[in-house]
Write an enzyme that holds these catalytic residues in place. Structure first.
Site, PDB file in Angstrom:
ATOM      1  N   GLY A  48      13.746   8.005  12.174  1.00 36.75           N
ATOM      2  CA  GLY A  48      12.411   8.101  12.748  1.00 36.75           C
ATOM      3  C   GLY A  48      11.668   6.792  12.580  1.00 36.75           C
ATOM      4  CD  GLN A  62       8.592   2.555   7.372  1.00 35.78           C
ATOM      5  OE1 GLN A  62       9.364   1.622   7.130  1.00 35.78           O
ATOM      6  NE2 GLN A  62       7.321   2.363   7.692  1.00 35.78           N
ATOM      7  CG  ASP A 121       7.255  12.207   1.002  1.00 30.26           C
ATOM      8  OD1 ASP A 121       8.141  11.338   0.870  1.00 30.26           O
ATOM      9  OD2 ASP A 121       6.035  11.945   0.979  1.00 30.26           O
ATOM     10  CB  VAL A 130      13.369  16.720   4.821  1.00 32.74           C
ATOM     11  CG1 VAL A 130      14.843  16.911   5.125  1.00 32.74           C
ATOM     12  CG2 VAL A 130      12.520  17.395   5.886  1.00 32.74           C
ATOM     13  CD  GLN A 131      12.214  11.457   0.452  1.00 36.78           C
ATOM     14  OE1 GLN A 131      12.109  11.387  -0.777  1.00 36.78           O
ATOM     15  NE2 GLN A 131      11.629  10.595   1.266  1.00 36.78           N
ATOM     16  CG  HIS A 180       5.804   8.005  -0.528  1.00 38.58           C
ATOM     17  ND1 HIS A 180       4.835   7.390  -1.287  1.00 38.58           N
ATOM     18  CD2 HIS A 180       5.395   9.290  -0.353  1.00 38.58           C
ATOM     19  CE1 HIS A 180       3.874   8.268  -1.542  1.00 38.58           C
ATOM     20  NE2 HIS A 180       4.195   9.423  -0.999  1.00 38.58           N
ATOM     21  N   GLY A 233       6.742   2.050  11.152  1.00 36.76           N
ATOM     22  CA  GLY A 233       8.042   1.489  11.458  1.00 36.76           C
ATOM     23  C   GLY A 233       8.101   0.652  12.727  1.00 36.76           C
ATOM     24  CG  ASP A 253       0.777   6.365   0.039  1.00 38.06           C
ATOM     25  OD1 ASP A 253       0.616   5.438   0.846  1.00 38.06           O
ATOM     26  OD2 ASP A 253       1.195   7.485   0.363  1.00 38.06           O
ATOM     27  CB  SER A 271     -26.414  -7.399  14.768  1.00 40.43           C
ATOM     28  OG  SER A 271     -26.657  -6.069  14.350  1.00 40.43           O
TER      29      SER A 271
END
Length: 346
Positions: free
Chosen positions: A30, A32, A87, A89-90, A111, A137, A194, A255
């Protein structure tokens, strides 16, 4: 100008021999994943993309000239396994690849969420690192192709081989990050800052501020179109000025009337009560409250997430903004970029 308190690594600080003779498995294709895989391949690194057999991204990766295997097969063959799926799914993907990790291999992330909050417990005999470009990415890829770089972070969680930092720098070099500069951090610092930044400022705080400002003007009788332009459209102009030269550049560029109004009224909106709420949000990140909540939300089918997302997507500001954006030439360009970014990491 004050010097940075940390070291910034550039191309000359990276030893590419640390990665040139290794095989890298990029899990996910995807935002990244596609950028890392293509940049690594263009840098001469042996790359395998790890995707499920039914992944919709397989055809795209193969069309880009990359070899594709299942995550387990890719990890078993690779020396460095770069985990670039979402994250949520990891942890499941890690269970698929765990047996393919050999002593001395590297498990790498962009991450730190799952390592920091113990959703993934890596074997003790592998290096665990992070190489995190600070950009979506498509910009990582675009900058690389233009001969430019994307700033990034590296972090070392386990250094079993004693070469984890050198290898991470070599990887950062191969995807173009050391062209712009890479800063070393920790998994804890990257993860907590983050999450806090996303929640309190960038995604949560900013959108809430825009929405409340819009509603205040509309409720006071001003046209929705004027409220949209003043509270949402012009946000980009201000953010670009800050991005280019910090807060001082923004104040210098607007301004005198805008500067005086902002300096005298801003703290009345974001006051000590907002700061207290920010500290509460940070504490929930630090003590794991948010992580546990998000993990539970996913385990129960995302009921709150779905409801909140629907409310945001159907807010009046979205109905007003869509036809307004179509009036401008840049609308078509943004649609093309959004389409390119929409593919989720598999």
């Amino acid at each position: 100008m004050t010097d940075l308190d940390t070291t910034v690594y550039y191309d000359d600080d990276a030893d590419r021999s640390q990665i040139d003779d290794k095989t890298v498995a990029v899990l996910g294709y995807g935002s990244q994943g596609h950028a890392h895989a293509q940049n690594l391949a263009d840098s001469g690194v042996d790359v395998i993309v790890g995707l499920r057999e039914d992944s919709s991204s397989r055809a795209a990766a193969e069309a880009d000239g990359l070899r594709v295997e299942t995550p387990a097969e890719a990890a078993a063959e690779a020396d460095i396994v770069s985990v670039l799926v979402p994250d949520t799914v990891q942890p499941a993907v890690f269970e698929e690849i765990r047996d393919g990790l050999d002593a001395g291999d590297t498990l790498q992330f962009a991450h730190g969420f799952n390592i920091h909050y113990n959703q993934i417990r890596p074997p003790e005999d592998v290096d665990v690192t992070m190489v995190a470009p600070k950009s979506p990415g498509h910009l990582v890829r675009r900058n690389y192709e233009a001969g430019q770089g994307t700033p990034g972070l590296i972090a070392i969680y386990q250094n079993e081989t004693g070469e984890a930092r050198d290898e991470a720098l070599a990887y950062a070099h191969a995807i173009g990050c050391t062209r712009a500069g890479v800063i070393e951090t920790t998994f804890r610092e990257e993860t907590e800052t983050d999450l806090f930044g996303e929640q309190a400022v960038l995604c949560g705080g900013m959108t809430a501020l825009v929405r409340e400002g819009y509603e205040t003007l509309v409720d006071a009788g001003y046209s929705p179109e004027m409220a949209y332009f003043e509270c949402l459209n012009e946000m980009k102009l201000i953010v670009d000025l800050m991005y280019e030269g910090g807060l001082s550049n923004m104040w210098h560029s607007v301004s005198d009337t805008a500067e005086y109004g902002g300096l005298t009224r801003g703290d009345r909106i974001i006051d000590e009560h907002a700061r207290e709420r920010m500290e509460e949000v940070l504490e929930e990140v630090q003590d794991g409250t948010f992580a546990r909540e998000w993990i539970a939300e996913n385990q129960t089918g995302r009921p709150s997430y779905t409801q909140l997302k629907h409310a945001e997507e159907t807010h009046e500001i979205e109905q007003v903004g869509e036809p307004l954006r179509d009036l401008f030439a840049w609308g078509a360009e943004d649609d093309e970029e959004e389409t390119a970014e929409a593919t989720a990491d598999d």
